[in-house]
Motif scaffolding. Structure first.
Motif, PDB file in Angstrom:
ATOM      1  N   GLN A 125      -8.310  37.287   6.551  1.00 12.46           N
ATOM      2  CA  GLN A 125      -7.085  37.842   5.976  1.00 12.46           C
ATOM      3  C   GLN A 125      -5.958  37.992   7.010  1.00 12.46           C
ATOM      4  O   GLN A 125      -4.812  38.242   6.640  1.00 12.46           O
ATOM      5  CB  GLN A 125      -7.383  39.212   5.357  1.00 12.46           C
ATOM      6  N   GLN A 138     -12.889  38.763   9.006  1.00  6.03           N
ATOM      7  CA  GLN A 138     -11.631  39.156   8.372  1.00  6.03           C
ATOM      8  C   GLN A 138     -10.417  38.919   9.275  1.00  6.03           C
ATOM      9  O   GLN A 138      -9.328  38.631   8.792  1.00  6.03           O
ATOM     10  CB  GLN A 138     -11.676  40.644   7.989  1.00  6.03           C
ATOM     11  N   THR A 143      -6.230  45.269   5.910  1.00  5.61           N
ATOM     12  CA  THR A 143      -7.322  44.300   5.752  1.00  5.61           C
ATOM     13  C   THR A 143      -8.461  44.916   4.945  1.00  5.61           C
ATOM     14  O   THR A 143      -8.883  46.052   5.208  1.00  5.61           O
ATOM     15  CB  THR A 143      -7.845  43.863   7.138  1.00  5.61           C
ATOM     16  N   ARG A 167      -3.069  36.958   4.869  1.00  8.69           N
ATOM     17  CA  ARG A 167      -1.897  37.709   4.407  1.00  8.69           C
ATOM     18  C   ARG A 167      -0.954  38.050   5.567  1.00  8.69           C
ATOM     19  O   ARG A 167       0.225  38.301   5.351  1.00  8.69           O
ATOM     20  CB  ARG A 167      -2.345  39.016   3.735  1.00  8.69           C
ATOM     21  N   ASP A 173      -6.781  30.148   3.702  1.00  8.76           N
ATOM     22  CA  ASP A 173      -6.202  30.233   2.355  1.00  8.76           C
ATOM     23  C   ASP A 173      -5.870  31.664   1.937  1.00  8.76           C
ATOM     24  O   ASP A 173      -4.985  31.880   1.095  1.00  8.76           O
ATOM     25  CB  ASP A 173      -7.175  29.633   1.319  1.00  8.76           C
ATOM     26  N   ASN A 174      -6.599  32.645   2.483  1.00 11.58           N
ATOM     27  CA  ASN A 174      -6.412  34.039   2.060  1.00 11.58           C
ATOM     28  C   ASN A 174      -5.722  34.896   3.115  1.00 11.58           C
ATOM     29  O   ASN A 174      -5.759  36.130   3.027  1.00 11.58           O
ATOM     30  CB  ASN A 174      -7.770  34.663   1.714  1.00 11.58           C
ATOM     31  N   HIS A 211       2.600  35.134   2.606  1.00 10.11           N
ATOM     32  CA  HIS A 211       2.050  35.803   3.800  1.00 10.11           C
ATOM     33  C   HIS A 211       3.176  36.459   4.597  1.00 10.11           C
ATOM     34  O   HIS A 211       4.339  36.080   4.465  1.00 10.11           O
ATOM     35  CB  HIS A 211       1.312  34.795   4.684  1.00 10.11           C
ATOM     36  N   THR A 225     -13.516  37.104   3.574  1.00  8.83           N
ATOM     37  CA  THR A 225     -12.577  36.021   3.874  1.00  8.83           C
ATOM     38  C   THR A 225     -11.640  36.423   5.006  1.00  8.83           C
ATOM     39  O   THR A 225     -11.417  37.607   5.263  1.00  8.83           O
ATOM     40  CB  THR A 225     -11.734  35.682   2.629  1.00  8.83           C
ATOM     41  N   PRO A 232      -1.011  30.372   3.003  1.00  3.54           N
ATOM     42  CA  PRO A 232      -0.434  30.513   1.652  1.00  3.54           C
ATOM     43  C   PRO A 232       1.024  30.951   1.751  1.00  3.54           C
ATOM     44  O   PRO A 232       1.471  31.449   2.784  1.00  3.54           O
ATOM     45  CB  PRO A 232      -1.303  31.603   1.008  1.00  3.54           C
TER      46      PRO A 232
END
Length: 623
Positions: A73, A124, A65, A148, A145-146, A178, A71, A175
Motif C-alpha cells: 500500500q 504492506q 496503511t 496509495r 496496483d494497490n 495515489h 497487499t 494506480p
C-alpha cells in the motif's frame, strides 16, 4: 505548542515514538503530518536532511496503511542502500505496536533471492532503491496496483544520480488515485519538472526557505595554494581537538590518497568511495557511526544517504561543481538544534564558487585565517589537561599496583611528573609544529596563479619543491605506483612484512602512477633495499634502489614523457622477459637488406631479362 496527539497521530504510533524520545513535533512534522493524514493530498516538502523528515511522512503513511491487508500500500524510494536501510529501521521502530504490519527494504548490491522471498509473504510497505524495485517489478514480484502513497525521499539526490528513467517507470505501475509525497533539500528545475508531471494540486511546504543551507551551520573558507591544501587540512583538524567530521573529496583517487595520508600521520581515518566492496563500505560506515573513526574521507556519491549524529564539521577538500551538492554536504552537520561548521579549503580559482553559493543559500562565508602553530599547540595542551582532569579512577583496580608506582616515581617531584605526563600525550604536536612549514595565503597576483598551474602539473604533494630527502633520510625508488594499488597503507604493510624485527620508519612518500619514492632513515636504507629487492607484489617483481643513483632521482616528479618511458621499461622487464626479447629481436632486424647482406644466395631458374628486347621476345606472336 501542538503535540503529536493534536496533530492526529494514533495512540499505537504515539506509544512507540514516546519510547524513542519524541516529545514535541519538529517544524516540518507540524506542517506535514496533519496534511498527509487527509486524502488525495500531494505534497512537496523542502527541508534539510536531519530535520525530522522521515517521521513527517512516515507516521501518516503508517497510520493510513491497513495492516490486515497483505497487499503493498506504500512505496518509499531512496537514492542509496544506506538511506533505504535507515528509513526501514525508523519505520519499523514507529510501527512497533501495529501488529501485522510488515516493512521490507529492497536494494541493489545484495542478494535478490531473500528479498523476493520476503515480498512473496506479503508486505504492506516497501522501502526501495529505484533500480532494485524496477528489477522486482519486471520479475512480477513487486505488485504496485494497490499503492496509495509513494514517497520520494531525497528526490534531488535521486535525480542527480540519474534515476529519472527508473522513477518514471515506477510511476507507470501506480494506480491513478495515489498520493505523491516528494521530500527534498533543494528545489531544482528537475524537481519542479517531476512535480508538474506527477503531482496534482500539490501543496508546497517549506521549512526555512528554498535552497537554504542548514540554519545552525557556519560557513568558513580558507584560501591556500593547491600544494598546501593537505597541510591546511592538518592544521584545521589539529585546531579542533574534539572534531568529528566528514571530509569530502572530488574523486575516488583523491579520497583514498587523503585518507592514507591522514592514517600515516596518526589520525583515525577511513576512506569511503565507489571502489570499495559493499561489505567494506558497511563496515566503514558502522565504525564511523559508532565514533570509532574520527574522520570519514568520502566522495559525494558514496556518502549519499549517510546520516550520522553529532557531526561537528564538514570539510570540503575543494568545492563541488554544483551548489546542490554543497547544500547536501553542509546539511549533514548542525542538526537537532546543534551548531555545526562547514569548512572549505580552496585555491584562488574557486573563489567565484564561494560567491555563487553565498547568493544561493543566503549566507556569507567567513574568510578564515589558518591557526598558527602556537594556537594549535595551546588548544591541544588544554585538551590534554582536560582529559587528565576528567579521567575517572577505579581505586580497587589500581590499588594492587600503587606500591610499584610510588616506588618508581618516588624521586620525581610533582612538577617533573606533570611535565613528563604532558610530554607523553602532547609531545607529537610540539615536535611537528616546532618546524612546521609556512603556509602562505594567495594574494591573487600573477605569481600565485603560476604556482597553482605548476602544482596541477604535478608538484610534490608535501609542498617541498626540492626532491632532496630530509636531513638524516635517504630517498629510494620503488617500481610500484598507484596503478599497482601501492598506496601509503600498502607500502607500510609491504615493508613491515619483508623487514623482520621491528616496524620500519618511513618519512615522505611521493606516489606516482607507475612508481614511487620513499624516504627512510640513512641507517635503514641498505636494509630496506636488500629486503624488498626481488620480492613480489601482486605478481610483479619489485625493484628498489637509491633514487640518486639509478637515474630516477633527477626530478621529484618526471615529466609525462619520462614517466611513460620508465613505465615501458618496467613493462618490458615483466612477462618473463618476453617483451624485452621481442624488442631486442626487432632492433636486430632493422631491414631485409641487413639480413641478406654478405650472405650468398641462389635464384632458381634463369634471371629474367626486363629490357625492351627481352619484353619483345616474350610478347606473343600474331597468328
Amino acid at each position: 505548542m501542538k503535540t503529536f496527539e493534536q496533530l492526529g497521530v494514533s495512540e499505537e504510533i504515539r506509544r512507540a515514538i514516546e519510547e524513542l524520545g519524541f516529545e514535541q513535533p519538529m517544524p516540518v512534522q507540524k506542517e506535514v503530518i496533519p496534511y498527509l493524514l487527509g486524502n488525495k493530498n500531494d505534497v512537496i516538502a523542502l527541508a534539510q536532511t536531519g530535520t525530522g523528515k522521515t517521521a513527517a511522512y512516515g507516521l501518516p503513511v503508517l497510520q493510513k496503511t491497513d495492516a490486515e491487508a497483505k497487499t503493498t500500500q506504500a512505496v518509499i524510494l531512496s537514492p542509496t542502500r544506506e538511506l533505504c536501510l535507515q528509513i526501514a529501521d525508523d519505520l519499523n521502530a514507529f510501527a512497533k505496536y501495529i501488529h501485522g504490519l510488515h516493512i521490507v527494504p529492497v536494494y541493489g548490491g545484495a542478494d535478490i533471492v531473500p528479498q523476493i522471498r520476503q515480498l512473496k509473504k506479503g508486505v504492506q510497505v516497501i522501502v526501495a532503491t529505484p533500480g532494485r524495485l524496477i528489477d522486482l517489478i519486471n520479475r512480477g514480484v513487486a505488485q504496485l496496483d494497490n499503492v496509495r502513497n509513494i514517497v520520494l525521499d531525497e528526490a534531488d539526490e535521486m535525480l542527480n544520480m540519474g534515476f529519472s528513467e527508473s522513477i518514471n517507470a515506477i510511476f507507470e505501475q501506480l494506480p491513478e488515485d495515489h498520493n505523491t509525497l516528494l521530500f527534498s533539500a533543494t528545489m531544482s528545475k528537475e524537481i519542479e519538472k517531476i512535480a508538474q508531471q506527477y503531482l496534482h494540486d500539490y501543496k508546497e511546504i517549506v521549512v526555512g526557505s528554498r535552497n537554504e543551507g542548514a540554519e545552525h551551520v557556519n560557513h568558513i573558507y580558507y584560501l591556500v595554494h593547491s600544494k598546501d591544501k593537505y597541510l591546511a587540512l592538518k592544521r584545521i583538524v589539529d585546531y579542533y581537538p574534539r572534531i568529528f567530521a566528514i571530509i569530502f573529496c572530488r574523486t575516488k583517487l583523491e579520497t583514498q590518497e587523503i585518507a592514507d595520508k591522514l592514517i600515516k600521520d596518526g589520525y583515525n581515518a577511513e576512506a569511503l568511495h565507489g571502489d570499495l566492496s559493499q561489505q567494506q563500505r558497511d563496515l566503514t560506515m558502522q565504525k564511523f557511526r559508532q565514533h570509532t573513526v574520527q574522520f570519514l574521507v568520502a566522495t559525494d556519491v558514496a556518502a549519499r544517504g549517510l546520516d550520522v549524529e553529532d557531526l561537528t564539521h564538514v570539510i570540503n577538500y575543494g568545492l563541488p561543481d554544483d551548489i546542490e551538492s554543497y547544500t547536501h554536504r553542509s546539511g549533514r552537520t548542525g542538526r537537532a538544534g546543534k551548531k555545526g561548521t562547514s569548512i572549505s579549503i580552496i585555491h584562488t580559482k574557486e573563489k567565484w564558487k564561494v560567491r555563487q553559493i553565498e547568493k544561493q543559500i543566503g549566507k556569507e562565508f567567513v574568510d578564515g585565517t589558518l591557526p598558527t602553530p602556537e594556537e594549535i599547540c595551546k588548544k591541544q595542551l588544554y585538551k590534554t589537561m582536560d582529559d587528565i582532569m576528567k579521567t575517572d579512577i577505579d581505586e580497587e583496580q589500581i590499588a594492587p599496583y600503587m606500591d610499584d608506582i610510588n616506588r618508581q616515581f618516588e624521586y620525581l617531584d610533582k612538577e617533573d611528573l606533570i611535565k613528563k605526563m604532558v610530554a607523553v600525550t602532547f609531545g607529537k604536536f610540539l615536535e611537528y609544529y616546532k618546524n612546521a612549514p609556512v603556509i602562505e595565503k594567495p594574494t591573487g597576483k600573477r605569481s600565485d596563479r603560476k604556482d597553482e598551474k605548476g602544482d596541477r602539473k604535478g608538484r610534490v604533494s608535501s609542498g617541498r619543491r626540492s626532491h632532496e630527502a630530509e636531513a638524516g633520510y635517504r630517498r629510494l625508488f620503488i617500481n610500484l605506483g598507484k596503478t599497482d594499488g601501492f598506496y601509503p597503507g600498502e607500502i607500510m604493510q609491504f615493508l613491515n612484512h619483508h623487514i623482520h624485527g621491528s616496524k620500519q620508519e618511513v618519512g615522505h612518500i611521493d606516489l606516482l602512477q607507475k612508481f614511487c619514492y620513499i624516504e627512510v632513515p640513512e641507517g635503514d636504507a641498505e636494509k630496506v633495499m636488500n629486503a624488498i629487492n626481488g620480492a613480489t607484489y601482486k605478481g610483479r617483481e619489485v625493484r628498489c634502489n637509491d633514487a640518486d643513483e639509478g637515474g630516477h632521482g633527477r626530478s621529484a616528479r618526471p615529466k609525462a614523457g619520462a614517466e611513460r618511458r620508465i613505465a615501458r621499461k618496467e613493462a618490458r622487464k615483466g612477462d618473463n622477459g618476453s617483451r624485452g626479447k621481442q624488442a631486442r629481436h626487432g632492433r636486430e632486424k632493422e631491414s631485409w637488406r641487413d639480413l641478406i647482406k654478405d650472405k650468398p644466395f641462389k635464384l632458381k631458374g634463369e634471371i629474367p631479362d626486363f629490357s625492351e628486347e627481352g619484353w619483345a621476345r616474350r610478347r606473343p606472336k600474331k597468328k
